[in-house]
Motif scaffolding. Sequence first.
Motif, PDB file in Angstrom:
ATOM      1  N   ASN A 100     -14.345   5.384  -6.746  1.00 33.85           N
ATOM      2  CA  ASN A 100     -13.349   4.338  -6.967  1.00 33.85           C
ATOM      3  C   ASN A 100     -13.073   4.094  -8.448  1.00 33.85           C
ATOM      4  OD1 ASN A 100     -14.617   2.881  -4.111  1.00 33.85           O
ATOM      5  ND2 ASN A 100     -12.403   3.049  -4.373  1.00 33.85           N
ATOM      6  N   VAL A 152      -1.423   6.721  -7.097  1.00 35.77           N
ATOM      7  CA  VAL A 152      -2.875   6.816  -7.269  1.00 35.77           C
ATOM      8  C   VAL A 152      -3.287   8.277  -7.126  1.00 35.77           C
ATOM      9  CG1 VAL A 152      -5.120   6.030  -6.438  1.00 35.77           C
ATOM     10  CG2 VAL A 152      -3.161   4.477  -6.417  1.00 35.77           C
ATOM     11  N   SER A 204      -8.825  11.339   0.611  1.00 34.31           N
ATOM     12  CA  SER A 204      -7.903  10.426   1.277  1.00 34.31           C
ATOM     13  C   SER A 204      -7.882   9.112   0.513  1.00 34.31           C
ATOM     14  CB  SER A 204      -8.331  10.162   2.728  1.00 34.31           C
ATOM     15  OG  SER A 204      -8.286  11.346   3.500  1.00 34.31           O
ATOM     16  N   HIS A 205      -6.679   8.564   0.324  1.00 35.26           N
ATOM     17  CA  HIS A 205      -6.578   7.255  -0.307  1.00 35.26           C
ATOM     18  C   HIS A 205      -7.267   6.217   0.573  1.00 35.26           C
ATOM     19  CE1 HIS A 205      -3.196   9.390  -2.210  1.00 35.26           C
ATOM     20  NE2 HIS A 205      -3.338   8.547  -3.211  1.00 35.26           N
ATOM     21  N   VAL A 261      -8.049   2.040   0.759  1.00 37.90           N
ATOM     22  CA  VAL A 261      -7.692   0.739   0.196  1.00 37.90           C
ATOM     23  C   VAL A 261      -8.634  -0.322   0.745  1.00 37.90           C
ATOM     24  CG1 VAL A 261      -5.965   0.287   1.994  1.00 37.90           C
ATOM     25  CG2 VAL A 261      -5.808  -0.903  -0.193  1.00 37.90           C
ATOM     26  N   MET A 273      -7.556   0.566  -4.673  1.00 37.97           N
ATOM     27  CA  MET A 273      -7.354   1.844  -4.003  1.00 37.97           C
ATOM     28  C   MET A 273      -7.992   2.955  -4.817  1.00 37.97           C
ATOM     29  SD  MET A 273      -3.742   3.684  -2.878  1.00 37.97           S
ATOM     30  CE  MET A 273      -3.211   2.277  -1.901  1.00 37.97           C
ATOM     31  N   VAL A 331       0.838  -1.203   0.000  1.00 38.45           N
ATOM     32  CA  VAL A 331       0.000   0.000   0.000  1.00 38.45           C
ATOM     33  C   VAL A 331       0.872   1.252   0.000  1.00 38.45           C
ATOM     34  CG1 VAL A 331      -1.602   1.366   1.404  1.00 38.45           C
ATOM     35  CG2 VAL A 331      -2.014  -1.071   1.047  1.00 38.45           C
ATOM     36  N   ALA A 332       1.940   1.239   0.784  1.00 38.18           N
ATOM     37  CA  ALA A 332       2.840   2.392   0.838  1.00 38.18           C
ATOM     38  C   ALA A 332       3.499   2.646  -0.518  1.00 38.18           C
ATOM     39  CB  ALA A 332       3.902   2.170   1.913  1.00 38.18           C
ATOM     40  N   LYS A 375       0.449   3.868  -3.115  1.00 37.67           N
ATOM     41  CA  LYS A 375      -0.229   5.126  -2.779  1.00 37.67           C
ATOM     42  C   LYS A 375       0.273   6.346  -3.553  1.00 37.67           C
ATOM     43  CE  LYS A 375      -1.671   7.710   1.348  1.00 37.67           C
ATOM     44  NZ  LYS A 375      -1.605   7.728   2.832  1.00 37.67           N
ATOM     45  N   PRO A 376       1.585   6.569  -3.704  1.00 36.70           N
ATOM     46  CA  PRO A 376       2.040   7.772  -4.426  1.00 36.70           C
ATOM     47  C   PRO A 376       1.647   7.791  -5.899  1.00 36.70           C
ATOM     48  CG  PRO A 376       3.817   6.834  -3.099  1.00 36.70           C
ATOM     49  CD  PRO A 376       2.725   5.817  -3.141  1.00 36.70           C
ATOM     50  N   SER A 413     -10.943   8.272  -9.815  1.00 33.63           N
ATOM     51  CA  SER A 413      -9.564   7.961  -9.466  1.00 33.63           C
ATOM     52  C   SER A 413      -8.772   7.642 -10.727  1.00 33.63           C
ATOM     53  CB  SER A 413      -9.512   6.760  -8.514  1.00 33.63           C
ATOM     54  OG  SER A 413     -10.276   6.995  -7.348  1.00 33.63           O
ATOM     55  N   PHE A 441      -4.400   6.233 -11.948  1.00 36.13           N
ATOM     56  CA  PHE A 441      -3.085   5.829 -11.453  1.00 36.13           C
ATOM     57  C   PHE A 441      -2.044   6.001 -12.553  1.00 36.13           C
ATOM     58  CE2 PHE A 441      -5.292   2.071 -12.985  1.00 36.13           C
ATOM     59  CZ  PHE A 441      -4.351   1.383 -13.732  1.00 36.13           C
TER      60      PHE A 441
END
Length: 250
Positions: free
Chosen positions: A197, A36, A147-148, A150, A136, A29-30, A33-34, A55, A57
Amino acid sequence: MRRRELLAMGAAAIAAPLRGRAAGMADTVARVKPSVVLVGTYRETDTPRFQLRGSGFLIGRGQQVVTCSHVLPGADADLVVQVLRPDGGWARHPVHLGALDERSDLALLTLDSAIGPGLPIGDSGKVREGDDLAFMGFPIGNLLGYSHVVHRAMVSSITAALLPSPDAERLRENAIRGLRSGNFSLFQLDAVAYPGNSGGPLFRPETGEVVGVMNMVLLKGTRESALSQPSGIAYAVPAARLRELMERAR
Protein backbone atom coordinates in the motif's frame (compact mmCIF):
# COMPACT_ATOMS: atom_id res chain seq x y z
CA MET A 1 -51.42 -0.29 9.72
CA ARG A 2 -50.55 3.37 9.98
CA ARG A 3 -47.73 2.53 12.39
CA ARG A 4 -46.25 0.03 9.92
CA GLU A 5 -46.36 2.60 7.15
CA LEU A 6 -44.58 5.15 9.32
CA LEU A 7 -41.90 2.60 10.25
CA ALA A 8 -41.42 1.68 6.59
CA MET A 9 -41.14 5.34 5.62
CA GLY A 10 -38.61 5.91 8.40
CA ALA A 11 -36.50 2.94 7.31
CA ALA A 12 -36.58 4.16 3.71
CA ALA A 13 -35.51 7.64 4.78
CA ILE A 14 -32.53 6.19 6.64
CA ALA A 15 -31.55 3.78 3.86
CA ALA A 16 -31.68 6.34 1.04
CA PRO A 17 -28.68 8.42 2.19
CA LEU A 18 -26.71 5.23 2.86
CA ARG A 19 -27.39 3.97 -0.67
CA GLY A 20 -26.42 7.35 -2.05
CA ARG A 21 -23.20 7.35 -0.04
CA ALA A 22 -22.32 3.84 -1.26
CA ALA A 23 -23.05 4.81 -4.87
CA GLY A 24 -20.92 7.94 -4.45
CA MET A 25 -18.01 5.89 -3.13
CA ALA A 26 -18.28 3.44 -6.04
CA ASP A 27 -18.25 6.30 -8.53
CA THR A 28 -15.19 7.83 -6.86
CA VAL A 29 -13.34 4.51 -6.88
CA ALA A 30 -14.04 4.15 -10.60
CA ARG A 31 -12.54 7.61 -11.20
CA VAL A 32 -9.49 7.07 -8.98
CA LYS A 33 -8.62 3.56 -10.17
CA PRO A 34 -7.10 4.46 -13.60
CA SER A 35 -4.65 6.82 -11.85
CA VAL A 36 -3.26 4.33 -9.30
CA VAL A 37 -0.23 2.48 -10.65
CA LEU A 38 2.14 -0.33 -9.78
CA VAL A 39 5.68 0.81 -8.95
CA GLY A 40 8.54 -1.64 -9.29
CA THR A 41 11.53 -2.85 -11.26
CA TYR A 42 11.74 -4.73 -14.55
CA ARG A 43 14.68 -6.87 -15.59
CA GLU A 44 14.83 -9.56 -18.23
CA THR A 45 17.00 -11.69 -15.93
CA ASP A 46 14.69 -11.50 -12.90
CA THR A 47 12.04 -14.10 -12.07
CA PRO A 48 9.45 -12.74 -12.29
CA ARG A 49 10.72 -9.97 -14.53
CA PHE A 50 8.57 -7.37 -12.82
CA GLN A 51 9.11 -6.96 -9.08
CA LEU A 52 6.45 -4.92 -7.29
CA ARG A 53 7.84 -2.50 -4.72
CA GLY A 54 4.79 -0.39 -3.91
CA SER A 55 1.95 1.74 -5.18
CA GLY A 56 1.87 5.17 -6.77
CA PHE A 57 -0.57 7.56 -8.38
CA LEU A 58 -0.58 9.99 -11.27
CA ILE A 59 -0.88 13.73 -10.72
CA GLY A 60 -1.05 16.82 -12.90
CA ARG A 61 -1.33 15.99 -16.59
CA GLY A 62 -0.51 12.35 -16.03
CA GLN A 63 3.25 12.65 -16.55
CA GLN A 64 4.24 12.48 -12.87
CA VAL A 65 3.87 9.67 -10.35
CA VAL A 66 3.83 10.11 -6.57
CA THR A 67 5.15 7.31 -4.38
CA CYS A 68 7.23 6.76 -1.23
CA SER A 69 10.99 7.18 -1.38
CA HIS A 70 11.55 3.87 0.44
CA VAL A 71 9.81 2.15 -2.47
CA LEU A 72 12.62 3.15 -4.85
CA PRO A 73 15.25 0.53 -5.69
CA GLY A 74 19.00 0.98 -5.97
CA ALA A 75 20.46 3.04 -8.78
CA ASP A 76 21.33 -0.06 -10.80
CA ALA A 77 17.73 -1.24 -11.09
CA ASP A 78 15.33 -0.38 -13.90
CA LEU A 79 12.42 1.52 -12.34
CA VAL A 80 9.05 1.24 -14.06
CA VAL A 81 5.38 1.84 -13.41
CA GLN A 82 2.51 -0.19 -14.77
CA VAL A 83 -0.90 1.29 -15.51
CA LEU A 84 -4.10 -0.68 -16.05
CA ARG A 85 -5.24 -0.75 -19.68
CA PRO A 86 -8.92 -0.65 -20.69
CA ASP A 87 -8.68 -4.32 -21.73
CA GLY A 88 -7.60 -5.32 -18.21
CA GLY A 89 -3.92 -5.83 -19.02
CA TRP A 90 -0.99 -3.81 -17.72
CA ALA A 91 1.10 -1.34 -19.72
CA ARG A 92 4.70 -0.89 -18.56
CA HIS A 93 6.40 2.52 -18.68
CA PRO A 94 9.93 3.53 -17.64
CA VAL A 95 10.16 6.38 -15.13
CA HIS A 96 12.90 8.61 -13.81
CA LEU A 97 13.38 10.21 -10.41
CA GLY A 98 12.18 13.80 -10.54
CA ALA A 99 12.35 14.90 -6.90
CA LEU A 100 12.91 13.31 -3.51
CA ASP A 101 12.08 14.14 0.11
CA GLU A 102 13.60 11.41 2.25
CA ARG A 103 12.47 13.00 5.50
CA SER A 104 8.81 12.83 4.45
CA ASP A 105 9.50 9.59 2.55
CA LEU A 106 8.06 11.02 -0.67
CA ALA A 107 9.24 10.78 -4.27
CA LEU A 108 8.13 12.28 -7.57
CA LEU A 109 8.74 10.18 -10.68
CA THR A 110 8.56 11.54 -14.22
CA LEU A 111 7.35 9.93 -17.44
CA ASP A 112 8.15 10.81 -21.04
CA SER A 113 4.44 11.24 -21.81
CA ALA A 114 1.05 11.17 -20.10
CA ILE A 115 -0.25 7.67 -19.35
CA GLY A 116 -3.53 8.45 -17.59
CA PRO A 117 -5.54 11.03 -15.66
CA GLY A 118 -3.89 12.83 -12.76
CA LEU A 119 -5.61 12.90 -9.38
CA PRO A 120 -6.43 16.27 -7.81
CA ILE A 121 -4.49 17.22 -4.68
CA GLY A 122 -6.76 18.41 -1.88
CA ASP A 123 -6.17 20.54 1.19
CA SER A 124 -4.85 18.19 3.87
CA GLY A 125 -5.04 21.03 6.38
CA LYS A 126 -8.81 20.60 6.40
CA VAL A 127 -8.62 16.94 7.42
CA ARG A 128 -9.93 16.43 10.95
CA GLU A 129 -9.86 13.56 13.39
CA GLY A 130 -12.99 11.53 12.77
CA ASP A 131 -13.08 12.15 9.01
CA ASP A 132 -13.95 9.14 6.85
CA LEU A 133 -11.42 8.66 4.04
CA ALA A 134 -10.35 5.88 1.67
CA PHE A 135 -7.10 4.57 0.26
CA MET A 136 -6.14 2.42 -2.71
CA GLY A 137 -3.12 0.35 -3.60
CA PHE A 138 -1.71 -3.14 -4.11
CA PRO A 139 -1.23 -4.77 -0.69
CA ILE A 140 1.21 -7.71 -0.83
CA GLY A 141 0.74 -7.64 -4.60
CA ASN A 142 3.60 -10.03 -5.32
CA LEU A 143 1.65 -12.71 -3.45
CA LEU A 144 -1.99 -11.74 -3.93
CA GLY A 145 -1.76 -10.49 -7.51
CA TYR A 146 -1.98 -7.09 -9.11
CA SER A 147 -5.49 -5.94 -8.32
CA HIS A 148 -6.51 -2.51 -7.07
CA VAL A 149 -7.69 -2.80 -3.47
CA VAL A 150 -9.64 0.00 -1.80
CA HIS A 151 -10.25 0.43 1.94
CA ARG A 152 -12.24 2.84 4.03
CA ALA A 153 -10.42 4.43 6.94
CA MET A 154 -11.27 6.90 9.66
CA VAL A 155 -8.68 9.42 10.79
CA SER A 156 -8.23 8.25 14.37
CA SER A 157 -5.46 10.72 15.19
CA ILE A 158 -3.23 13.39 13.71
CA THR A 159 0.03 12.42 15.33
CA ALA A 160 3.70 13.37 15.32
CA ALA A 161 5.76 11.65 12.64
CA LEU A 162 8.66 11.29 15.05
CA LEU A 163 7.79 9.30 18.14
CA PRO A 164 10.09 9.58 21.18
CA SER A 165 12.19 6.50 21.83
CA PRO A 166 12.56 5.18 25.39
CA ASP A 167 16.20 4.48 24.60
CA ALA A 168 18.28 7.13 22.83
CA GLU A 169 20.57 4.45 21.42
CA ARG A 170 17.64 2.95 19.53
CA LEU A 171 16.88 6.09 17.51
CA ARG A 172 17.07 5.23 13.82
CA GLU A 173 19.04 7.35 11.39
CA ASN A 174 15.90 8.83 9.81
CA ALA A 175 14.58 9.68 13.29
CA ILE A 176 17.78 11.56 14.08
CA ARG A 177 17.45 13.49 10.82
CA GLY A 178 13.88 14.29 11.82
CA LEU A 179 15.00 15.67 15.18
CA ARG A 180 17.50 17.94 13.47
CA SER A 181 15.12 19.27 10.84
CA GLY A 182 11.95 19.57 12.92
CA ASN A 183 8.88 17.41 13.30
CA PHE A 184 5.71 17.11 11.21
CA SER A 185 2.39 15.32 11.50
CA LEU A 186 0.99 12.10 10.07
CA PHE A 187 -2.57 10.87 9.70
CA GLN A 188 -3.15 7.78 11.82
CA LEU A 189 -5.90 5.61 10.35
CA ASP A 190 -8.00 2.82 11.86
CA ALA A 191 -7.27 0.41 9.01
CA VAL A 192 -4.93 -2.47 8.27
CA ALA A 193 -2.54 -1.73 5.41
CA TYR A 194 0.47 -3.67 4.18
CA PRO A 195 3.77 -2.71 2.49
CA GLY A 196 2.28 -2.88 -1.00
CA ASN A 197 0.00 0.00 0.00
CA SER A 198 2.95 2.35 0.49
CA GLY A 199 2.79 5.20 -2.01
CA GLY A 200 -0.93 4.84 -2.71
CA PRO A 201 -3.35 7.76 -2.40
CA LEU A 202 -5.44 8.57 0.66
CA PHE A 203 -8.47 10.35 -0.74
CA ARG A 204 -11.87 11.78 0.08
CA PRO A 205 -14.64 9.31 -0.88
CA GLU A 206 -16.90 12.12 -2.07
CA THR A 207 -14.51 13.85 -4.46
CA GLY A 208 -11.43 11.69 -5.03
CA GLU A 209 -9.18 14.53 -3.86
CA VAL A 210 -5.89 13.20 -2.49
CA VAL A 211 -5.19 14.37 1.05
CA GLY A 212 -2.33 12.02 1.90
CA VAL A 213 0.15 9.39 0.75
CA MET A 214 0.00 5.98 2.41
CA ASN A 215 3.13 4.98 4.29
CA MET A 216 3.75 1.69 6.08
CA VAL A 217 7.40 2.18 7.02
CA LEU A 218 7.95 5.70 8.36
CA LEU A 219 6.88 4.74 11.88
CA LYS A 220 7.09 0.97 11.71
CA GLY A 221 10.77 0.82 10.80
CA THR A 222 10.94 -1.82 8.06
CA ARG A 223 8.69 -3.42 5.50
CA GLU A 224 9.36 -6.77 7.13
CA SER A 225 8.09 -5.65 10.53
CA ALA A 226 5.02 -4.02 8.97
CA LEU A 227 4.22 -7.28 7.19
CA SER A 228 4.92 -9.67 10.06
CA GLN A 229 3.33 -7.54 12.76
CA PRO A 230 0.24 -5.80 11.32
CA SER A 231 -1.15 -3.56 14.03
CA GLY A 232 -4.54 -2.53 12.65
CA ILE A 233 -3.15 1.00 12.35
CA ALA A 234 -2.02 2.66 9.12
CA TYR A 235 -0.36 6.00 8.49
CA ALA A 236 -0.35 8.56 5.71
CA VAL A 237 1.82 11.58 5.00
CA PRO A 238 -0.39 14.68 4.58
CA ALA A 239 -0.64 16.07 1.05
CA ALA A 240 0.79 19.37 2.29
CA ARG A 241 4.21 17.69 2.32
CA LEU A 242 3.63 16.56 -1.26
CA ARG A 243 2.72 20.09 -2.32
CA GLU A 244 6.02 21.33 -0.88
CA LEU A 245 7.93 18.70 -2.86
CA MET A 246 6.05 19.62 -6.04
CA GLU A 247 6.94 23.29 -5.54
CA ARG A 248 10.62 22.45 -5.12
CA ALA A 249 10.54 20.28 -8.24
CA ARG A 250 9.29 23.11 -10.49
